[in-house]
Design an enzyme around this catalytic site. Structure first.
Site, PDB file in Angstrom:
ATOM      1  N   ASN A 139      -7.810   0.441  -2.989  1.00 17.32           N
ATOM      2  CA  ASN A 139      -7.174   1.546  -4.197  1.00 17.32           C
ATOM      3  C   ASN A 139      -8.592   1.972  -4.840  1.00 17.32           C
ATOM      4  OD1 ASN A 139      -4.635   1.805  -3.673  1.00 17.32           O
ATOM      5  ND2 ASN A 139      -3.837   0.488  -5.276  1.00 17.32           N
ATOM      6  N   LYS A 141      -6.558  -5.363  -1.414  1.00 22.04           N
ATOM      7  CA  LYS A 141      -5.839  -4.312  -2.261  1.00 22.04           C
ATOM      8  C   LYS A 141      -6.607  -3.609  -3.426  1.00 22.04           C
ATOM      9  CE  LYS A 141      -2.524  -2.524  -4.451  1.00 22.04           C
ATOM     10  NZ  LYS A 141      -1.214  -2.068  -4.521  1.00 22.04           N
ATOM     11  N   PHE A 166       0.780  -1.170   0.115  1.00 24.55           N
ATOM     12  CA  PHE A 166      -0.229  -0.116   0.204  1.00 24.55           C
ATOM     13  C   PHE A 166       0.916   1.268  -0.101  1.00 24.55           C
ATOM     14  CE2 PHE A 166      -2.140  -3.442   2.381  1.00 24.55           C
ATOM     15  CZ  PHE A 166      -3.418  -3.338   1.518  1.00 24.55           C
ATOM     16  N   LEU A 167       1.865   1.239  -0.893  1.00 23.83           N
ATOM     17  CA  LEU A 167       2.914   2.262  -0.525  1.00 23.83           C
ATOM     18  C   LEU A 167       2.560   3.391  -1.579  1.00 23.83           C
ATOM     19  CD1 LEU A 167       6.243   0.062  -0.984  1.00 23.83           C
ATOM     20  CD2 LEU A 167       5.034   0.773   1.187  1.00 23.83           C
ATOM     21  N   ALA A 203     -10.481  17.897  -4.568  1.00 26.68           N
ATOM     22  CA  ALA A 203     -11.050  17.857  -6.165  1.00 26.68           C
ATOM     23  C   ALA A 203      -9.956  18.378  -6.987  1.00 26.68           C
ATOM     24  CB  ALA A 203     -12.465  18.716  -6.130  1.00 26.68           C
ATOM     25  N   GLY A 204     -10.411  18.489  -8.243  1.00 27.89           N
ATOM     26  CA  GLY A 204      -9.474  19.000  -9.364  1.00 27.89           C
ATOM     27  C   GLY A 204      -9.295  17.936 -10.675  1.00 27.89           C
ATOM     28  N   CYS A 262      -1.092   3.117 -10.044  1.00 30.65           N
ATOM     29  CA  CYS A 262      -1.811   2.256  -9.363  1.00 30.65           C
ATOM     30  C   CYS A 262      -3.337   2.493  -9.767  1.00 30.65           C
ATOM     31  CB  CYS A 262      -1.582   2.302  -7.990  1.00 30.65           C
ATOM     32  SG  CYS A 262      -0.097   1.452  -7.333  1.00 30.65           S
TER      33      CYS A 262
HETATM   34  C1  UDX Z   1      -1.675   4.975  -4.450  1.00 24.84           C
HETATM   35  C2  UDX Z   1      -2.130   4.069  -3.061  1.00 24.84           C
HETATM   36  O1  UDX Z   1      -2.333   5.445  -2.157  1.00 24.84           O
HETATM   37  C3  UDX Z   1      -1.305   3.220  -2.565  1.00 24.84           C
HETATM   38  O2  UDX Z   1      -1.698   2.820  -1.243  1.00 24.84           O
HETATM   39  C4  UDX Z   1      -1.155   2.132  -3.634  1.00 24.84           C
HETATM   40  O3  UDX Z   1      -0.588   0.901  -3.158  1.00 24.84           O
HETATM   41  C5  UDX Z   1      -0.501   2.772  -4.931  1.00 24.84           C
HETATM   42  O4  UDX Z   1      -1.322   3.761  -5.453  1.00 24.84           O
HETATM   43  P1  UDX Z   1      -0.044   6.789  -5.511  1.00 24.84           P
HETATM   44  O5  UDX Z   1      -0.454   6.201  -6.633  1.00 24.84           O
HETATM   45  O6  UDX Z   1       1.478   6.890  -5.005  1.00 24.84           O
HETATM   46  O7  UDX Z   1      -0.408   5.552  -4.545  1.00 24.84           O
HETATM   47  O8  UDX Z   1      -0.538   7.990  -4.998  1.00 24.84           O
HETATM   48  P2  UDX Z   1      -1.617   8.807  -4.054  1.00 24.84           P
HETATM   49  O9  UDX Z   1      -1.364   9.509  -3.173  1.00 24.84           O
HETATM   50  O10 UDX Z   1      -2.672   7.708  -3.745  1.00 24.84           O
HETATM   51  O11 UDX Z   1      -2.666   9.504  -5.400  1.00 24.84           O
HETATM   52  C6  UDX Z   1      -3.500   8.777  -6.597  1.00 24.84           C
HETATM   53  C7  UDX Z   1      -3.802   9.833  -7.407  1.00 24.84           C
HETATM   54  O12 UDX Z   1      -4.688  10.610  -6.789  1.00 24.84           O
HETATM   55  C8  UDX Z   1      -2.842  10.937  -7.585  1.00 24.84           C
HETATM   56  O13 UDX Z   1      -3.047  11.426  -8.982  1.00 24.84           O
HETATM   57  C9  UDX Z   1      -3.448  12.186  -6.786  1.00 24.84           C
HETATM   58  O14 UDX Z   1      -3.078  13.508  -7.489  1.00 24.84           O
HETATM   59  C10 UDX Z   1      -4.772  11.890  -6.751  1.00 24.84           C
HETATM   60  N1  UDX Z   1      -5.570  12.543  -5.746  1.00 24.84           N
HETATM   61  C11 UDX Z   1      -5.257  11.782  -4.216  1.00 24.84           C
HETATM   62  C12 UDX Z   1      -6.449  13.256  -5.908  1.00 24.84           C
HETATM   63  O15 UDX Z   1      -6.904  13.725  -6.999  1.00 24.84           O
HETATM   64  N2  UDX Z   1      -7.230  13.782  -4.458  1.00 24.84           N
HETATM   65  C13 UDX Z   1      -6.955  13.233  -3.633  1.00 24.84           C
HETATM   66  O16 UDX Z   1      -7.632  13.744  -2.475  1.00 24.84           O
HETATM   67  C14 UDX Z   1      -6.050  12.431  -3.352  1.00 24.84           C
END
Ligand code: UDX
Length: 428
Positions: A206, A202, A150-151, A251-252, A259
């Site tokens: 996600n 998992k 979950f990294l 939002a955005g 992932c």
């Molecule tokens: C994610 C999961 O968090 C992690 O547990 C998993 O195993 C791998 O996928 P990651 O892809 O590194 O990690 O990024 P994360 O910080 O979770 O953000 C994912 C995407 O969502 C990004 O594009 C981020 O900009 C977007 N996001 C995140 C939003 O648009 N709004 C949010 O509130 C949070």
């Protein structure tokens, strides 16, 4: 101290290996990529991840980690073998398991003292059971354990060091004690479950986070229509302990990365195959894609048209803290701006090179202000914290026209208006 072999030194494997070495285990990393192993032996990190070069040098220094391209040598003395090879999406959105199976087949031919084969790669439901049966047929005493990761990119080491939970799925729970002991120094709650349940935890986690993002984005679209502020709506929601202060409600431009898009697609595909209802995930994807178009429409409205205009872009990475541009909103936005005849000047603290490789026509700037110089408009694409530290007077003076369209809601609208910008953001 447990002797561990980690097969695959991609993102997941390398963090897993360094993390286990840090908590006192002896780790051998195995990869077929000679160049990568060569760099790792010299302590050079092949990926951009804050803190990794330092952590790598510490565990190399203490001889807690070694690197090899030789599978036989790598697994010979291992007590536990982790498989952390890639599972890219194929054209249908199914996870492509060729690397996992290549490793499994190689392991059958390779002598090892290990009793546990732990699958870190994200694999479709049922794969771990197939692997267990495969090893059984080959008369190998391996027990397969599904141990999903979950990294988050950008904070992966911290996530390894302080996980919310460790999930262990196996149909032989009597062997789990060895893994519980392996992770014990992390002090995290351990959830012991079946193979299928671990695999689904998992995907379900996600996809749920992705769904939260699409949910708040659908609220953002409504907020724009009625003059509400989605940032405040999210703040109000997060104060509800049942929703939580870390809820994915920014939002955005929506989610990208290696992932969420892949996992949502794979779970949807699996649901369809199982004749299960995949509607929520279809909507999650639809809204996520829609946000990119919505943002471009906002930008077009403020800039009137794109042909011949110089557009500054802040950010190319799919999120802050990484150089990763996989499935990043920037890819669609750059392609659309280019199609419409805009000249693009981009700054990203880490992902410029990656963007330049895909879009050679993009001019790369060395600083955020450098990108904005003489621009007809500035589009904010990635949530890098350094963007919010920019001197607004300097930014305004640099731009030809002070128009900012913010896809990550990084700035308070009032501040931007007071600083003399025409400022648009999403859902506010
Ligand atoms: C994610 C999961 O968090 C992690 O547990 C998993 O195993 C791998 O996928 P990651 O892809 O590194 O990690 O990024 P994360 O910080 O979770 O953000 C994912 C995407 O969502 C990004 O594009 C981020 O900009 C977007 N996001 C995140 C939003 O648009 N709004 C949010 O509130 C949070």
């Amino acid at each position: 101290m447990t002797k561990v072999a980690v097969i695959g030194t991609g993102y997941v494997g390398l963090i897993q290996a360094v993390g286990l070495a840090e908590i006192g285990h002896h780790v051998t990393c195995i990869d077929t990529d000679e160049a990568k192993i060569g760099r790792l032996k010299k302590g050079q990190s092949p990926i951009f991840e804050p803190g990794l070069p330092e952590a790598l040098s510490t565990v190399i220094g203490s001889q807690a980690i070694t690197f090899t391209t030789d599978l036989a040598e790598g697994v010979k003395d291992a007590e536990i073998i982790f498989i952390a090879v890639g599972t890219p999406s194929d054209t249908d959105g199914r996870a492509d398991l060729k690397y996992v199976w290549t490793v499994a087949k190689d392991l059958v031919k390779t002598p090892t003292g290990a009793a546990l084969v732990v699958i870190k790669s994200t694999v479709p439901v049922g794969t771990n059971r197939e692997l267990q049966e495969f090893f059984q047929k080959a008369k190998l005493g391996f027990t397969v354990v599904s141990n999903p990761e979950f990294l988050r990119e950008g904070s992966a080491l911290d996530d390894f060091r302080a996980p919310d939970r460790v999930v262990l799925g196996t149909n032989r729970p009597e062997v789990a004690a060895q893994l519980v002991a392996l992770y014990e120094p992390l002090g995290a709650p351990v959830l012991l479950t079946t193979l299928e349940t671990a695999e689904l935890i998992k995907y379900a986690s996600n996809s749920f986070l992705a769904l939260e993002i699409s949910y708040i984005n659908s609220i953002a679209l409504l907020a724009e229509k009625v003059g509400a502020d989605v940032t405040q709506i999210a703040a109000g929601m997060r104060l509800d302990a049942r929703i939580g202060k870390r809820a994915f409600l920014d939002a955005g431009l929506g989610y990208g990365g290696s992932c969420f898009p892949k996992d949502v697609k794979a779970l949807k595909h699996f649901m369809v195959a199982q004749k299960s209802d995949s509607g929520l995930l279809e909507e999650t994807e639809r809204i996520n894609q829609k946000m990119r178009g919505h943002f471009l429409a906002l930008a077009k409205k403020e800039l009137r048209s794109f042909p011949g205009k110089t557009i500054a872009l802040w950010g190319g990475a799919f999120k802050a803290g990484t150089d990763d541009i996989r499935e990043a909103p920037s890819l669609d936005i750059i392609a659309a701006l280019h199609r419409e005849g805009a000249k693009i000047r981009l700054f990203d603290p880490a992902a410029s090179e990656a963007i330049k490789k895909v879009f050679p026509f993009v001019t790369i700037a060395e600083t955020p202000i450098g990108a904005a110089k003489g621009a007809d408009g500035l589009l904010v694409i990635t949530n890098w914290a350094e963007f919010t530290a920019i001197d607004l007077t300097e930014l305004k003076a640099a731009m030809k026209k002070p128009v900012v369209v913010d896809g990550r809601n990084l700035f308070p609208p009032i501040e931007m208006t007071q600083a003399g910008f025409t400022y648009r953001s999403v859902g506010r």
